[in-house]
Design a protein around this motif. Sequence first.
Motif, PDB file in Angstrom:
ATOM      1  N   GLY A   1       0.783  -1.223   0.000  1.00  0.00           N
ATOM      2  CA  GLY A   1       0.000   0.000   0.000  1.00  0.00           C
ATOM      3  C   GLY A   1       0.819   1.279   0.000  1.00  0.00           C
ATOM      4  N   ILE A   2       2.146   1.158   0.181  1.00  0.00           N
ATOM      5  CA  ILE A   2       3.006   2.342   0.190  1.00  0.00           C
ATOM      6  C   ILE A   2       4.159   2.122  -0.786  1.00  0.00           C
ATOM      7  N   ASP A   3       4.854   3.203  -1.105  1.00  0.00           N
ATOM      8  CA  ASP A   3       5.999   3.103  -2.016  1.00  0.00           C
ATOM      9  C   ASP A   3       7.288   2.760  -1.291  1.00  0.00           C
ATOM     10  N   GLY A   4       7.298   2.830   0.027  1.00  0.00           N
ATOM     11  CA  GLY A   4       8.489   2.458   0.776  1.00  0.00           C
ATOM     12  C   GLY A   4       8.673   3.336   1.998  1.00  0.00           C
ATOM     13  N   VAL A   5       9.641   2.964   2.814  1.00  0.00           N
ATOM     14  CA  VAL A   5      10.067   3.755   3.965  1.00  0.00           C
ATOM     15  C   VAL A   5      11.493   4.197   3.687  1.00  0.00           C
ATOM     16  N   VAL A   6      11.761   5.499   3.744  1.00  0.00           N
ATOM     17  CA  VAL A   6      13.046   6.049   3.315  1.00  0.00           C
ATOM     18  C   VAL A   6      13.636   6.926   4.405  1.00  0.00           C
ATOM     19  N   ALA A   7      14.924   6.732   4.682  1.00  0.00           N
ATOM     20  CA  ALA A   7      15.644   7.577   5.638  1.00  0.00           C
ATOM     21  C   ALA A   7      16.353   8.701   4.892  1.00  0.00           C
ATOM     22  N   PHE A   8      16.342   9.902   5.476  1.00  0.00           N
ATOM     23  CA  PHE A   8      17.032  11.058   4.911  1.00  0.00           C
ATOM     24  C   PHE A   8      18.015  11.572   5.960  1.00  0.00           C
ATOM     25  N   THR A   9      19.290  11.352   5.704  1.00  0.00           N
ATOM     26  CA  THR A   9      20.331  11.709   6.664  1.00  0.00           C
ATOM     27  C   THR A   9      21.195  12.839   6.109  1.00  0.00           C
ATOM     28  N   HIS A  10      22.012  13.416   6.986  1.00  0.00           N
ATOM     29  CA  HIS A  10      22.876  14.541   6.600  1.00  0.00           C
ATOM     30  C   HIS A  10      24.014  14.620   7.598  1.00  0.00           C
ATOM     31  N   GLN A  11      24.888  15.605   7.428  1.00  0.00           N
ATOM     32  CA  GLN A  11      26.073  15.702   8.288  1.00  0.00           C
ATOM     33  C   GLN A  11      26.031  16.897   9.225  1.00  0.00           C
ATOM     34  N   GLY A  12      24.849  17.515   9.369  1.00  0.00           N
ATOM     35  CA  GLY A  12      24.763  18.718  10.180  1.00  0.00           C
ATOM     36  C   GLY A  12      23.913  18.535  11.413  1.00  0.00           C
ATOM     37  N   GLY A  13      23.464  19.680  11.955  1.00  0.00           N
ATOM     38  CA  GLY A  13      22.560  19.668  13.090  1.00  0.00           C
ATOM     39  C   GLY A  13      23.203  19.915  14.428  1.00  0.00           C
ATOM     40  N   CYS A  14      24.543  19.898  14.501  1.00  0.00           N
ATOM     41  CA  CYS A  14      25.219  20.153  15.757  1.00  0.00           C
ATOM     42  C   CYS A  14      26.588  20.752  15.460  1.00  0.00           C
TER      43      CYS A  14
ATOM     44  N   ALA B   1       3.192  10.138   3.253  1.00  0.00           N
ATOM     45  CA  ALA B   1       1.977   9.917   4.034  1.00  0.00           C
ATOM     46  C   ALA B   1       2.247  10.118   5.515  1.00  0.00           C
ATOM     47  N   GLY B   2       3.498   9.978   5.934  1.00  0.00           N
ATOM     48  CA  GLY B   2       3.861  10.149   7.328  1.00  0.00           C
ATOM     49  C   GLY B   2       5.343  10.418   7.475  1.00  0.00           C
ATOM     50  N   ILE B   3       5.737  11.124   8.542  1.00  0.00           N
ATOM     51  CA  ILE B   3       7.126  11.495   8.804  1.00  0.00           C
ATOM     52  C   ILE B   3       7.455  11.200  10.264  1.00  0.00           C
ATOM     53  N   LEU B   4       8.597  10.551  10.478  1.00  0.00           N
ATOM     54  CA  LEU B   4       9.169  10.392  11.805  1.00  0.00           C
ATOM     55  C   LEU B   4      10.495  11.144  11.840  1.00  0.00           C
ATOM     56  N   VAL B   5      10.651  12.062  12.796  1.00  0.00           N
ATOM     57  CA  VAL B   5      11.900  12.800  12.971  1.00  0.00           C
ATOM     58  C   VAL B   5      12.662  12.170  14.129  1.00  0.00           C
ATOM     59  N   VAL B   6      13.919  11.774  13.873  1.00  0.00           N
ATOM     60  CA  VAL B   6      14.743  11.109  14.882  1.00  0.00           C
ATOM     61  C   VAL B   6      15.929  11.999  15.230  1.00  0.00           C
ATOM     62  N   GLY B   7      16.092  12.293  16.529  1.00  0.00           N
ATOM     63  CA  GLY B   7      17.235  13.064  16.992  1.00  0.00           C
ATOM     64  C   GLY B   7      18.058  12.278  17.983  1.00  0.00           C
ATOM     65  N   LEU B   8      19.177  12.859  18.398  1.00  0.00           N
ATOM     66  CA  LEU B   8      19.962  12.265  19.476  1.00  0.00           C
ATOM     67  C   LEU B   8      19.412  12.751  20.809  1.00  0.00           C
TER      68      LEU B   8
ATOM     69  N   ALA C   1       0.086   1.389   8.478  1.00  0.00           N
ATOM     70  CA  ALA C   1      -1.287   0.872   8.517  1.00  0.00           C
ATOM     71  C   ALA C   1      -2.278   1.914   8.006  1.00  0.00           C
ATOM     72  N   GLU C   2      -2.051   3.188   8.355  1.00  0.00           N
ATOM     73  CA  GLU C   2      -2.931   4.254   7.890  1.00  0.00           C
ATOM     74  C   GLU C   2      -2.626   4.624   6.441  1.00  0.00           C
ATOM     75  N   ALA C   3      -1.322   4.740   6.119  1.00  0.00           N
ATOM     76  CA  ALA C   3      -0.927   5.179   4.767  1.00  0.00           C
ATOM     77  C   ALA C   3      -1.373   4.207   3.697  1.00  0.00           C
ATOM     78  N   ALA C   4      -1.419   2.919   4.017  1.00  0.00           N
ATOM     79  CA  ALA C   4      -1.786   1.905   3.031  1.00  0.00           C
ATOM     80  C   ALA C   4      -3.238   2.030   2.593  1.00  0.00           C
ATOM     81  N   GLU C   5      -4.037   2.780   3.347  1.00  0.00           N
ATOM     82  CA  GLU C   5      -5.443   2.969   2.989  1.00  0.00           C
ATOM     83  C   GLU C   5      -5.626   4.053   1.927  1.00  0.00           C
TER      84      GLU C   5
END
Length: 479
Positions: free
Chosen positions: A148-161, A187-194, A243-247
Amino acid sequence: MSRVLILNPADDVAVALEDLAAGSNPRGLTTPVRDDVAAGHKVARHAIADGAIVRKYGQVIGRARAAIPAGSHVHTHNLAMADDSRDAEVGVDARPVHIQPGATFEGYVRADGRVGTRNYIGVLTSVNCSATVARRIADSFRPEDHPGIDGVVAFTHQGGCGGASMSSDVTLLQRTLAGYARHPNFAGILVVGLGCEANQIPDFMAREGLQAGPFLRAMTIQEAGGTSRAIEQGQAIVREMIAEAAEAKRQTVSAEHLTVGLQCGGSDGWSGVTANPALGAAVDRLVASGGSAMLSETPEIWGAEHLLLRRAVSQGVADRLNARLDWWRDYAERHQMELNNNPSPGNLKGGLTTILEKSLGAVAKSGSTPLNDVIGYAEPLTTKGLSFMDSPGYDPCSATGQIASGANLIVFTTGRGSVFGAKPAPSIKVASNAKLASWMDEDMDIDASPVLTGASLTEVGDLIFARILAVASGEPSKS
């Protein structure tokens, strides 16, 4: 008989349609060729005096370093930059666009009314320290297990601190991350920090006007209790989103909901003759359908900016474009560089000589409609039609900014053979020549070379526009 192409009656050079041998008499030239000239390279139509202006596309591409006899190969050995002023009467070529509704695609309509061309879950990182956790979370979900979705993708970088919390690099990163967080292809975003970084997630979200909710979640590794616990917590959050995005189901929507980022890379002597102007014809179709397009890479319009200024809808738009060009000139001078160093070794081998020549071909991607706005890197696009987004002349960086600004699809022309692809925005590749289209067929979506054998730019532009609608509707691009 070998042939040459004359792009404009005022041109001092012709372009070799195939490899020309010294002494040959190609159709289109009045004198024999003096040197071996590779396909895509330039040959002098007549004698050119030392220091004289040299034109291609009817525009200045440089000055002769020395006297150039008729029939000579014209390239870096005898052609130099020219900084002559170029006619830039603001707005004289801005013509009203007659909107012709009717073109549609199958897209994902989000709650805020924006429309996506894909249905991804994104895992963003607030800081480089959370990159591994984000990748582990995303990599644990295989697309084939979640149809139901095109995938789950991580977007990383070298900054932020490692810098002040409101330094220019952090605020630019925040703007870019916010553009991805709002992007309709997610359809959805999770932001992960340290947890202890300069780019604090609550502050970042507040500054960018982002509201946490079921489809925008945040977490930190320190609060989760370490790496493995953070991965498990992130996986649980993503499972809920899937589960929600697949709808979500595709719906028929107007092409006015398309925003296309325009890119070119690995350009050759044919890019400005076939692929770029054919893409420009497709952009004209898109804009006439109510859609939007973004041209970028500010250092790669230098020398052709007068063509955009003549299409600016207002003096304010022209002033903003000139301000960005001035910034890049100052930047180059501060670092003891020159903007004409831009053509890459591949560009030079493919027949391009100066940044003027490269820029004239690059601007052709934008078609002929008015320039309606100029925005900063990753700033939200709010104006329909053609806009310009400031960025370096570097494809991955430029496309990232375009996506953050709202591009839900990328079209990328190439002559030497770029293999660039982008998530969450699918990337369509347009080859400038038949050899590339055949040799790298697993990467190229469209062959624009029929322009050289009788097809019109409009016809090839229509093919590109049809592919834009098909890929926007879910058809995979080669990349």
